[in-house]
Design a protein around this motif. Structure first.
Motif, short mmCIF file in Angstrom:
data_model
loop_
_atom_site.label_atom_id
_atom_site.label_comp_id
_atom_site.label_asym_id
_atom_site.label_seq_id
_atom_site.Cartn_x
_atom_site.Cartn_y
_atom_site.Cartn_z
N PRO A 138 -3.64 35.34 44.39
CA PRO A 138 -2.49 34.89 43.47
C PRO A 138 -1.67 33.64 44.22
O PRO A 138 -1.62 33.54 45.28
N TYR A 139 -1.37 32.65 43.49
CA TYR A 139 -0.72 31.51 43.91
C TYR A 139 0.60 32.14 44.03
O TYR A 139 1.52 32.62 43.10
N ARG A 140 1.47 31.62 45.07
CA ARG A 140 2.83 31.76 45.21
C ARG A 140 3.60 30.68 45.08
O ARG A 140 3.63 29.52 46.05
N GLU A 141 4.34 30.33 43.93
CA GLU A 141 4.78 29.15 43.64
C GLU A 141 6.22 28.94 44.24
O GLU A 141 7.10 29.92 44.33
N VAL A 142 6.76 27.75 45.20
CA VAL A 142 7.86 27.54 45.68
C VAL A 142 8.29 26.27 45.25
O VAL A 142 7.46 25.43 44.62
N ASP A 143 9.57 25.96 45.38
CA ASP A 143 9.88 24.50 44.74
C ASP A 143 9.34 23.38 45.98
O ASP A 143 9.36 23.77 46.97
N ALA A 144 9.33 22.24 45.09
CA ALA A 144 8.77 21.21 46.08
C ALA A 144 9.73 20.78 47.26
O ALA A 144 9.02 20.47 48.39
N GLU A 145 10.76 20.95 46.94
CA GLU A 145 12.01 20.74 48.23
C GLU A 145 11.58 21.64 49.57
O GLU A 145 11.77 23.02 49.16
N ASN A 146 11.06 21.13 50.72
CA ASN A 146 11.13 21.90 51.91
C ASN A 146 9.69 22.94 51.55
O ASN A 146 9.65 23.67 52.31
N ALA A 147 8.96 22.38 50.83
CA ALA A 147 7.70 23.22 50.66
C ALA A 147 6.56 23.07 51.62
O ALA A 147 6.78 21.95 52.41
N PRO A 148 5.86 23.84 52.28
CA PRO A 148 5.03 23.77 53.21
C PRO A 148 4.02 22.74 52.59
O PRO A 148 3.70 22.47 51.58
N GLU A 149 3.58 21.85 53.84
CA GLU A 149 2.39 20.82 53.76
C GLU A 149 1.54 20.87 54.81
O GLU A 149 1.81 21.33 55.93
N GLN A 181 -17.28 18.52 52.53
CA GLN A 181 -15.78 18.62 52.45
C GLN A 181 -15.11 19.87 53.28
O GLN A 181 -15.47 20.85 53.06
N VAL A 182 -14.34 19.40 54.15
CA VAL A 182 -13.45 20.39 54.97
C VAL A 182 -12.26 20.53 54.43
O VAL A 182 -11.33 19.40 54.55
N THR A 183 -11.76 21.58 53.91
CA THR A 183 -10.49 21.82 53.43
C THR A 183 -9.76 22.96 53.95
O THR A 183 -10.18 24.03 54.34
N ALA A 184 -8.51 22.65 54.14
CA ALA A 184 -7.37 23.61 54.95
C ALA A 184 -6.52 23.96 53.69
O ALA A 184 -5.87 23.19 53.14
N ARG A 185 -6.39 25.29 53.72
CA ARG A 185 -5.36 25.74 52.52
C ARG A 185 -4.44 26.92 53.28
O ARG A 185 -4.79 27.80 54.24
N LEU A 186 -3.10 26.59 53.00
CA LEU A 186 -1.95 27.43 53.45
C LEU A 186 -2.05 28.83 52.65
O LEU A 186 -1.77 28.80 51.43
N TYR A 187 -1.87 29.91 53.34
CA TYR A 187 -1.53 31.21 52.66
C TYR A 187 -0.27 31.69 53.41
O TYR A 187 0.09 31.46 54.61
N ALA A 188 0.45 32.68 52.55
CA ALA A 188 1.55 33.54 53.02
C ALA A 188 0.75 34.86 53.87
O ALA A 188 -0.25 35.00 53.66
N ASP A 189 1.63 35.46 54.40
CA ASP A 189 1.05 36.74 55.34
C ASP A 189 0.59 37.80 54.34
O ASP A 189 0.00 38.86 54.96
N ASP A 190 1.12 37.93 53.15
CA ASP A 190 0.66 38.71 52.22
C ASP A 190 -0.63 38.47 51.56
O ASP A 190 -1.17 39.23 50.72
N GLY A 191 -1.24 37.23 51.92
CA GLY A 191 -2.45 36.82 51.32
C GLY A 191 -2.37 36.07 49.88
O GLY A 191 -3.45 35.41 49.77
N SER A 192 -1.17 35.69 49.65
CA SER A 192 -0.99 34.73 48.48
C SER A 192 -1.16 33.38 48.88
O SER A 192 -0.88 33.22 50.26
N VAL A 193 -1.35 32.27 47.94
CA VAL A 193 -1.61 31.10 48.50
C VAL A 193 -0.26 30.26 47.97
O VAL A 193 0.36 30.53 46.92
N TRP A 194 0.20 29.40 49.09
CA TRP A 194 1.36 28.72 48.67
C TRP A 194 1.12 27.63 47.86
O TRP A 194 0.06 26.88 48.04
N ALA A 195 1.91 27.41 46.88
CA ALA A 195 1.64 26.45 45.88
C ALA A 195 2.98 25.92 45.25
O ALA A 195 4.12 26.25 45.41
N VAL A 196 2.71 24.70 44.83
CA VAL A 196 3.75 23.61 44.21
C VAL A 196 3.29 23.17 43.03
O VAL A 196 2.16 22.65 42.87
#
Length: 216
Positions: free
Chosen positions: A53-64, A134-149
């Motif tokens: 699942p995607y884990r939605e966070v606010d755009a401000e200070n979000a991971p990039e 295409q080489v893609t890097a995607r960020l995940y949280a430690d619980d396996g969810s996908v960081w999303a904005v």
């Protein structure tokens, strides 16, 4: 009579205090035993191709994240991730989402090839035969969810092209200092920016760093 009235009043105050205290304990227990809020962001219905699942966070200070790929002398590729507002968790970290922390999944043409807990990785030449990839890097949280904005995963994609002779490093190419994703032009020793990429550097299918630059 006066003493009796004062005693009754004091007892009443004690009852109110005890009741209020009990109410606070009850509320805390309910928060712990019930549906407590997520430790970082909120889970969405959207999922990645592996069902995470995607884990939605606010755009401000979000991971990039930005991704840089350069060829090495052995026919492979050196991958470097540039992150901002994000730190890699060491191996053995508990499966709990903490804001701005986790790991990265590295994909080639949509197929996962590695889970990264460091910003650097060597991509074997056999994984990228002749052609454009295409080489893609995607960020995940430690619980396996996908960081999303804004409902989009925090990721970045770089296009690399392998000519018939394979990639060959250019001695005059700039060192890894930013997120300048470049590809070798077939039959030439020069380098050119990826056409159509963000800022002429990298192509982001999700939310990545605008310039790919960041701090690990």
């Amino acid at each position: 009579m006066t003493w009796t009235r004062r005693l009754i009043t004091a007892l009443a105050v004690c009852v109110v205090l005890v009741a209020g205290s009990a109410g606070c304990v009850s509320g805390t227990a309910q928060g712990e035993g019930g549906a407590s809020p997520s430790p970082a962001g909120r889970l969405l219905d959207e999922r990645d191709q592996e069902g995470r699942p995607y884990r939605e966070v606010d755009a401000e200070n979000a991971p990039e994240v930005g991704v840089e790929v350069v060829p090495d002398a052995e026919g492979g590729w050196d991958v470097r991730l540039r992150v901002r507002n994000f730190r890699f968790s060491p191996d053995g970290t508990g499966e709990r989402a903490v804001a701005g922390r986790g790991l990265a999944h590295l994909e080639v043409n949509g197929r996962r090839v590695a889970q990264l807990r460091t910003p650097e990785y060597h991509l074997a030449g056999g994984l990228v035969p002749r052609g454009t990839h295409q080489v893609t890097a995607r960020l995940y949280a430690d619980d396996g969810s996908v960081w999303a904005v804004d409902g989009e995963p925090v990721e970045s994609t770089a296009d690399i092209t392998v000519s018939e002779d394979g990639p060959s490093p250019d001695p005059s190419a700039e060192p890894i200092a930013g997120a300048a994703v470049r590809e070798p032009v077939a039959g030439a020793a020069l380098w050119e920016p990826v056409a159509g990429g963000r800022d002429g550097r990298s192509r982001g299918t999700g939310r990545g760093s605008p310039d790919g630059a960041g701090r690990a």
